[in-house]
Design a protein around this motif. Structure first.
Motif, PDB file in Angstrom:
ATOM      1  N   ASP A  55       0.965  -1.127   0.069  1.00 27.32           N
ATOM      2  CA  ASP A  55       0.038  -0.025   0.012  1.00 27.32           C
ATOM      3  C   ASP A  55       0.750   1.223  -0.060  1.00 27.32           C
ATOM      4  N   PHE A  56       0.638   2.218  -0.839  1.00 24.87           N
ATOM      5  CA  PHE A  56       1.256   3.440  -0.991  1.00 24.87           C
ATOM      6  C   PHE A  56       0.207   4.361  -0.107  1.00 24.87           C
ATOM      7  N   TRP A  57       0.722   4.828   0.945  1.00 24.78           N
ATOM      8  CA  TRP A  57      -0.134   5.589   1.838  1.00 24.78           C
ATOM      9  C   TRP A  57       0.214   7.328   1.450  1.00 24.78           C
ATOM     10  N   LEU A  58      -1.113   7.862   1.287  1.00 22.47           N
ATOM     11  CA  LEU A  58      -1.030   9.300   0.694  1.00 22.47           C
ATOM     12  C   LEU A  58      -0.461  10.140   1.828  1.00 22.47           C
ATOM     13  N   ASN A  59      -0.802   9.951   3.082  1.00 20.82           N
ATOM     14  CA  ASN A  59      -0.313  11.288   4.039  1.00 20.82           C
ATOM     15  C   ASN A  59       1.060  10.975   4.342  1.00 20.82           C
ATOM     16  N   THR A  60       1.591   9.822   3.967  1.00 19.55           N
ATOM     17  CA  THR A  60       3.050   9.811   4.301  1.00 19.55           C
ATOM     18  C   THR A  60       3.712   9.662   3.082  1.00 19.55           C
ATOM     19  N   ARG A  61       3.344   9.479   1.935  1.00 17.13           N
ATOM     20  CA  ARG A  61       3.826   9.237   0.547  1.00 17.13           C
ATOM     21  C   ARG A  61       5.122   8.098   0.838  1.00 17.13           C
ATOM     22  N   ARG A  62       4.502   7.040   1.628  1.00 18.78           N
ATOM     23  CA  ARG A  62       5.625   6.009   1.474  1.00 18.78           C
ATOM     24  C   ARG A  62       5.041   4.530   1.395  1.00 18.78           C
ATOM     25  N   MET A  63       5.479   3.571   0.988  1.00 16.65           N
ATOM     26  CA  MET A  63       5.003   2.431   0.398  1.00 16.65           C
ATOM     27  C   MET A  63       5.358   1.426   1.678  1.00 16.65           C
ATOM     28  N   HIS A  64       4.178   0.543   1.975  1.00 20.83           N
ATOM     29  CA  HIS A  64       4.296  -0.305   2.953  1.00 20.83           C
ATOM     30  C   HIS A  64       4.214  -1.502   2.248  1.00 20.83           C
TER      31      HIS A  64
END
Length: 228
Positions: free
Chosen positions: A203-212
């Motif tokens: 998942d790419f999280w929009l608020n942190t701009r990081r991929m998990h």
């Protein structure tokens, strides 16, 4: 609606399309995960109303497809294959796009010739930004006119479109479902299983701009990728 200009729906074949996947697995794509109780309930209600017309085996969780990746390969050789470089570029562009969480609206019955679906409205036009970030050299791998949608099910036979439209008219529209989008997901499915379940790889999280990355990502055999 495509049904209004055709005489029959398109039948979904129950078979292993081995000539397409040639033993390669899984098939990977980017999508919005909208597997929420309200969405599941509406999809189930509509599927009951279209009972007998749809393929029984449809098991995929509610999602909105954004773009395709293809079959993972350490050394991609075909247009339907990809390697780590594609994902790394897409994640970098998603981060650079700087999108904040946004809202989409799901509701209203519609149909392709092959499948019934719920409309997806994107009031702020954020899906275009996401698709531009996922595009490789300016081109998306999902060809044709892009129609954001949430699939109800695939047609199990070549039904007369008049019969299908009649069913549609007897299905009253439910209130639109507002869905807050906070992440963009990399998903996969087994190509030999028609309409089988999806697996989320990351998942790419929009608020942190990081991929998990999720544990299932390791099955792709592409090594360890960066998280941003």
């Amino acid at each position: 609606m495509e049904l209004e200009t055709a005489s029959r729906t398109m039948k979904t074949e129950r078979r292993d399309f081995a000539e397409w996947h040639r033993g390669r697995s899984p098939y990977v794509f980017w999508a919005l995960d909208v597997d929420l109780p309200a969405v599941r309930a509406e999809l189930a209600r509509v599927a009951v109303g279209l009972g007998g017309l749809l393929l029984d085996e449809y098991q995929r969780q509610p999602h909105v497809t954004l773009d395709l990746c293809g079959f993972p390969q350490p050394r991609p050789a075909g247009d339907d294959e990809f390697g780590a470089g594609l994902l790394e570029g897409q994640i970098a562009r998603l981060s650079a796009a700087g999108l904040a969480p946004f809202e989409i609206v799901i509701g209203g019955l519609n149909s392709f010739l092959s499948a019934a679906y719920l409309d997806v409205d994107d009031p702020a036009d954020r899906l275009a930004t996401l698709r531009a970030a996922l595009a490789e050299s300016g081109s998306n791998r999902l060809f044709g006119d892009y129609v954001p949608h949430c699939t109800v099910g695939l047609y199990g036979a070549e039904w007369p479109t008049g019969e299908v439209l009649s069913r549609f008219r007897h299905l009253s529209d439910a209130p639109a479902i507002r869905v807050q989008i906070e992440r963009v997901s990399l998903m996969s499915y087994e190509p030999a299983v028609i309409a089988g379940r999806l697996q989320i790889l990351g998942d790419f999280w929009l608020n942190t701009r990081r991929m998990h990355w999720r544990p299932a990502f390791s099955q792709l055999g592409l090594g360890q990728l960066a998280t941003e």
